[in-house]
Design a protein around this motif. Structure first.
Motif, PDB file in Angstrom:
ATOM      1  N   LEU A  47       0.693  -1.299  -0.118  1.00  0.00           N
ATOM      2  CA  LEU A  47      -0.093  -0.054  -0.024  1.00  0.00           C
ATOM      3  C   LEU A  47       0.903   1.306  -0.017  1.00  0.00           C
ATOM      4  O   LEU A  47       0.239   2.295  -0.754  1.00  0.00           O
ATOM      5  CB  LEU A  47      -0.930   0.151   1.183  1.00  0.00           C
ATOM      6  N   PRO A  53      -5.131   3.450  -5.895  1.00  0.00           N
ATOM      7  CA  PRO A  53      -5.734   2.432  -5.279  1.00  0.00           C
ATOM      8  C   PRO A  53      -5.312   0.985  -5.951  1.00  0.00           C
ATOM      9  O   PRO A  53      -4.914   0.891  -6.874  1.00  0.00           O
ATOM     10  CB  PRO A  53      -7.278   2.368  -5.798  1.00  0.00           C
ATOM     11  N   LEU A 107     -11.252   1.971   1.858  1.00  0.00           N
ATOM     12  CA  LEU A 107     -11.575   0.618   1.244  1.00  0.00           C
ATOM     13  C   LEU A 107     -12.736   0.866   0.421  1.00  0.00           C
ATOM     14  O   LEU A 107     -13.916   1.302   0.883  1.00  0.00           O
ATOM     15  CB  LEU A 107     -11.627  -0.171   2.584  1.00  0.00           C
ATOM     16  N   THR A 108     -12.680   0.179  -0.938  1.00  0.00           N
ATOM     17  CA  THR A 108     -14.006   0.347  -1.714  1.00  0.00           C
ATOM     18  C   THR A 108     -14.214  -1.411  -1.573  1.00  0.00           C
ATOM     19  O   THR A 108     -13.465  -2.282  -1.215  1.00  0.00           O
ATOM     20  CB  THR A 108     -13.714   0.900  -2.958  1.00  0.00           C
ATOM     21  N   THR A 111     -10.862  -2.087  -3.987  1.00  0.00           N
ATOM     22  CA  THR A 111      -9.741  -1.808  -4.033  1.00  0.00           C
ATOM     23  C   THR A 111      -9.407  -1.251  -2.424  1.00  0.00           C
ATOM     24  O   THR A 111     -10.301  -0.987  -1.906  1.00  0.00           O
ATOM     25  CB  THR A 111      -9.320  -0.464  -5.112  1.00  0.00           C
ATOM     26  N   ALA A 112      -8.152  -0.587  -2.154  1.00  0.00           N
ATOM     27  CA  ALA A 112      -7.801  -0.168  -0.915  1.00  0.00           C
ATOM     28  C   ALA A 112      -6.582   0.639  -1.111  1.00  0.00           C
ATOM     29  O   ALA A 112      -5.796   0.325  -2.185  1.00  0.00           O
ATOM     30  CB  ALA A 112      -7.281  -1.292   0.022  1.00  0.00           C
ATOM     31  N   GLU A 113      -6.607   1.668  -0.493  1.00  0.00           N
ATOM     32  CA  GLU A 113      -5.359   2.691  -0.694  1.00  0.00           C
ATOM     33  C   GLU A 113      -5.292   3.554   0.767  1.00  0.00           C
ATOM     34  O   GLU A 113      -6.188   3.626   1.486  1.00  0.00           O
ATOM     35  CB  GLU A 113      -5.472   3.683  -1.788  1.00  0.00           C
ATOM     36  N   THR A 115      -4.769   6.506   2.978  1.00  0.00           N
ATOM     37  CA  THR A 115      -5.282   7.818   3.061  1.00  0.00           C
ATOM     38  C   THR A 115      -4.003   8.677   3.244  1.00  0.00           C
ATOM     39  O   THR A 115      -2.909   7.791   3.643  1.00  0.00           O
ATOM     40  CB  THR A 115      -6.361   8.237   4.130  1.00  0.00           C
TER      41      THR A 115
END
Length: 167
Positions: A47, A53, A107-108, A111-113, A115
């Protein structure tokens, strides 16, 4: 609380120590639950090294690749191996949900990223300076050397509470 960023930072710093609480086992424990520290480092590394993402499937694979080589899995049936992978994916997703509740991961469904706060906390966990930190510079002059080959300076990180993390 008057200082929510400090609280968030303290909770994020506790992530390496709460593996058993985040990775709730079902009928089959995941490899990630047994190698949480190693898997979490791999997850955060992935990450942290990107600014876009990351597909959840990539994160699941990164963690699997980090923890599975520690085990002999050659004799497992394809079905049992698939169950181990699914259990690991669920535990990684639960970890990401815990991180999202701290507002350090966006978090979707797919996907994740990290902040901006998550990037700052990950940098701090790694021992990197973050905006506002005092950075110590040391100038070394070499005697009897005309051209040392490097004219810059090196940054030495402070002692990290979570050693071994290298993004």
């Amino acid at each position: 609380m008057d200082r929510p960023d400090e609280l968030r930072g303290a909770l994020f710093a506790a992530l390496p120590r709460i593996g058993r609480d985040v990775t709730v086992s079902g009928w089959l424990e995941s490899l990630f639950s047994h190698e949480y520290d190693r898997g979490l480092r791999a997850l955060l590394h992935r990450l942290y090294t990107v600014t876009a993402p990351v597909p959840l499937s990539d994160l699941y694979e990164v963690v699997w690749q980090a923890v599975s080589p520690l085990y002999v899995l050659d004799d497992l049936s394809p079905e049992r191996l698939q169950h181990l992978r699914v259990a690991g994916d669920h535990d990684v997703h639960r970890t990401l949900k815990a991180m999202a509740s701290l507002d350090v991961v966006l978090l979707t469904e797919d996907t994740a990223e990290l902040t901006e706060g998550g990037r700052t906390q990950t940098a701090r966990m790694h021992g990197e300076p973050v905006p506002g930190d005092t950075v110590l510079r040391i100038l070394v002059e070499l005697a009897d050397v005309d051209n040392p080959g490097y004219g810059g300076s090196y940054w030495c990180p402070p002692r990290s509470t979570w050693t071994g993390f290298t993004p």
